[in-house]
Enzyme design. Structure first.
Site, PDB file in Angstrom:
ATOM      1  N   CYS A   1       4.548   1.539  -1.358  1.00 51.61           N
ATOM      2  CA  CYS A   1       4.730   0.933  -0.028  1.00 51.61           C
ATOM      3  C   CYS A   1       6.181   0.504   0.196  1.00 51.61           C
ATOM      4  O   CYS A   1       6.720   0.667   1.287  1.00 51.61           O
ATOM      5  CB  CYS A   1       3.865  -0.312   0.139  1.00 51.61           C
ATOM      6  SG  CYS A   1       2.231  -0.214  -0.572  1.00 51.61           S
ATOM      7  N   ASP A   2       6.802  -0.088  -0.816  1.00 51.85           N
ATOM      8  CA  ASP A   2       8.067  -0.788  -0.599  1.00 51.85           C
ATOM      9  C   ASP A   2       9.278  -0.157  -1.277  1.00 51.85           C
ATOM     10  O   ASP A   2      10.413  -0.590  -1.023  1.00 51.85           O
ATOM     11  CB  ASP A   2       7.947  -2.242  -1.099  1.00 51.85           C
ATOM     12  CG  ASP A   2       6.864  -3.007  -0.350  1.00 51.85           C
ATOM     13  OD1 ASP A   2       6.663  -2.704   0.834  1.00 51.85           O
ATOM     14  OD2 ASP A   2       6.228  -3.882  -0.951  1.00 51.85           O
TER      15      ASP A   2
ATOM     16  N   CYS B   1       3.747  -3.176  -4.815  1.00 50.66           N
ATOM     17  CA  CYS B   1       3.402  -1.799  -4.428  1.00 50.66           C
ATOM     18  C   CYS B   1       4.664  -0.951  -4.281  1.00 50.66           C
ATOM     19  O   CYS B   1       5.353  -1.017  -3.253  1.00 50.66           O
ATOM     20  CB  CYS B   1       2.609  -1.800  -3.119  1.00 50.66           C
ATOM     21  SG  CYS B   1       2.179  -0.158  -2.558  1.00 50.66           S
TER      22      CYS B   1
END
Ligand code: NAP
Length: 312
Positions: free
Chosen positions: A136-137, A133
């Site tokens: 997200c990261d 992701c």
């Protein structure tokens, strides 16, 4: 006694949320269940620019707007990780990890999840440099070098997104041609921060006792092995359907995708499926929404006929 609804919708992605809007607006009682936050894959998408009405919209923002639409006519939304669905004819039983519900009809919109690459180091360095992701990261890799594995829409779109954060993105693809849509390819090839390693398979993700330090790569044309030093590895090698709880219903193909007709009905009367979890060609927010509307109308027709049958 189990709480009863006209329709239970499993999965609150764009398909499930649209089905909830249509079914509740048609005056059916609706429970929308999800094992996480509503929005599905939209929450992992930075910019959605192929959903009509928006030149570009942040995935989580569109998710929130869809949730507000989906619940405005009384559809209930609840947390629940569904473990099984039992078909008792006119009544379907849905068991979650903590509750049991009944409904006249079910709409499955559980979507898909990213497939694992299946190489050594992938699990070892999960959350320590290996990610599925970018939204997200990605921020953990500011000014660093990451690789993206895969050549589809996800790899190229997320790789391009990562270039806003990191120093360099190296896309490693097993062929010499990308599968991604042409517009995404054109953008990626024009991006000075993106590089491509063709005809190559990642055979191992390596690191020290804390985090990823590199990937081992095999060129499948020349047979040559090499190692690329990287800080992060983003894996986008395809998707698998989330259909484990529905295996008993006999509605999936050999790979687990749910088979439906044009009305989104499965072969089990009263059980419908929408969105990415269906066997189909195009997985988009726009197609998910259309299928949600179709299924919302489909359950309305099904339940109207069921109620008429009970009356007569
Ligand atoms: P995908 O289209 O199935 O692409 C997977 C990619 O990974 C392919 O390039 C494939 O290579 C490669 N791959 C598969 N197994 C591999 C392995 N073991 N080792 C190395 N590479 C491997 O998956 P996706 O990109 O996640 O997309 C999933 C669906 O969502 C698609 O329908 C896509 O169109 C849709 N989507 C759309 C958008 C958008 O419209 N903006 C964005 C994201 C996703 P080959 O090419 O050689 O098969």
């Amino acid at each position: 006694m189990a709480k009863s609804y006209d329709v239970i919708i499993i999965g609150a992605g764009p398909a499930g949320m649209t089905a909830a809007l249509y079914a509740s607006r048609a005056n059916l009682s609706v429970l929308l269940l999800d094992r996480g936050i509503y929005g599905g894959q939209m929450n992992n998408t930075a910019a959605i620019e192929n959903y009509p009405g928006f030149k570009s919209v942040l995935g989580p923002d569109l998710a929130k707007d869809m949730y507000d639409s989906a619940t405005q006519f009384g559809a209930e939304y609840a947390y629940g990780s569904v473990e099984s669905v039992t078909d008792n004819g006119d009544v379907k039983v849905v068991k979650t990890d903590s509750e049991t519900f009944e409904a006249k009809a079910i709409i499955i919109g559980t979507g898909s999840e990213y497939r694992k690459l299946g190489v050594p180091g992938e699990d070892t360095y999960g959350g320590r440099g290996v990610s599925y992701c970018a939204v997200c990261d990605g921020a953990f890799f500011k000014n660093k070098h990451v690789v993206v594995i895969g050549g589809g829409d996800s790899a190229i779109e997320e790789g391009t997104y990562l270039t806003q954060l990191v120093d360099k993105v190296t896309v490693i693809h097993r062929r010499d041609q990308l599968r991604a849509q042409q517009i995404l390819q054109d953008r990626a090839f024009a991006n000075p921060k993106m590089e491509f390693v063709w005809n190559s398979n990642v055979t191992e993700i390596v690191g020290d006792d804390k985090k990823v330090t590199g990937v081992k790569v095999n060129n499948n044309k020349t047979g040559e092995d090499s190692e690329i030093a990287v800080d992060g590895v983003f894996i986008y090698v395809g998707i698998n359907p989330i259909t484990e709880p529905f295996g008993n219903l006999g509605i999936t193909d050999e790979n687990g995708w749910i088979l439906t007709d044009d009305h989104m009905a499965t072969k089990v009367p009263g059980i419908f499926a929408v969105g990415d979890v269906r066997k189909k060609d195009l997985r988009q927010v726009a197609t998910a929404v259309g299928e949600g509307g179709t299924a919302g109308q489909g359950v309305y027709n099904y339940i109207t006929a069921l109620n008429d049958k009970v009356k007569n």
